[in-house]
Motif scaffolding. Sequence first.
Motif: not given
Length: 517
Positions: A443-460
Amino acid sequence: MTLNLATLLEDSARRHPGRDAVVLGATRLTYAQLDAAANQVAALLAAHGVQPGDKVALSCPNLPQFPVVYYGILKAGAVVVPLNVLLKGREVAYHLADSQAKAYVCFEGTADLPMGAEGHAGFEQTPGCEHFFLITADPAAASPIDGVRTLGQALAEQPATFATVGTSETDTAVILYTSGTTGQPKGAELSHANLMFNALTCNRLFGSLATAHERHLITLPLFHSFGSTVQMNAGISVASTLVLLPRFQADQAVELLQREKITFFAGVPTMYWGLLGALHDGVDVAEIARNMRVAVSGGASLPVEIIKQFKERFGVQILEGYGLSETSPVATFSDPERDPRPGSIGVPIWGVEVKLIDPDWKTIEGTDEVGEIAIRGHNIMKGYYNRPEATAEVTRDGWFRTGDLARRDADGFYYIVDRAKDMVIRGGFNVYPREVEEVLLTHPAVSLVAVVGVPHEVHGEEVKAFVIRGGEITEDELIAWCKQNMAAYKYPRIVEFVESLPMTATGKILKRELAGR
């Protein structure tokens, strides 16, 4: 068999005594001068009772004193224990005690990074460590710490010749501490043969043996295996000139690429991202491209988008490799005889085997099936120092399990999917953050990114993206775009825009810190 890693320096000093070995600003040390200074360090250690096999810790950024002390320790037959320059006193004490260091050589640091004060505090807490030497920026300067001798003062009394101790190829040369991003840091014991084979194999891969004079820009910290093996040891073995940059700053790096006619650059993905962002109108990109011969990436997976942009600007294909402290470090690399495949970490290097395994060590044979990388060969550490149980957990029949997940294509090229512990499990589906990051970076508006998991009541767990923007976009707009471009279970439901991402001293993004936000 006698084998000492320091012979890499001695051989180059014999063949090219007058060539610049190390450059930092106006300071230029020839190979003869570097070898003589390392001899003085070896003589100093021997005079203070350091015996072959004793451990000597070293805290020093990318300064000429790093290779001087590193090879001096090896010449004395001792073991180098390089420490991360960001460690605080309590952490220094842990490493000194855990490695059973007999001596410690530490740079004084700066007002912003008081390494000398922290290092000395750690030394004072470690009864078994007998000697402390302070490296000062000016070798003639007096010690800023009462009662502590500077390395410059101590070396002034030592001869410039020393008979290098004949170590065995299986003797430990270096203990590299794993970064400690999980649990307490452990020391990977690497032998002279481990490191010698890795350095010489690097030169085969890079074609450095056929090049008259390689010129490296070293921005990777030399206390880390990537910088010390791939650039310092490999470079010194073919009498390269090592241009040092103590702290990566993109504009300074670009200026040095141009001024010093750099032929070889190695970095982690965030460094390549920084270089591309520093190419303003005053930079002679064509001149840099004319000289640059090799660009190497490791330490983390390099986004395909950055590979594409770098080739467009510099005409150089970034070659990706893979390895860990425990593997000396290089284990796989782009095949020099075949076209590079962007996004792939390549194939096993000479003398090394790689396979994919399941959690029970069973081999996974299928094409494009995901498994954990296991490695066997001359690059595998002797073990974790004084930790037989931890060593047994990760080794079996000569194989070392890495904790990294990958797939292998039909031609035998490997592709990192993710760290096993970074994988997000959302509603029972496996989500690999790297895959999501690759899509977001297009995506042209994204320079750098980091993706992580965060706790969720339904999906874990829920998928969350931390984004440094490169253009105007709202969080909702980016989430909507992700929804159009990724499977329903993969796309991030949460986006947070940030000014910066937390990183280790080696430039790796600290996802553990992000996951806690």
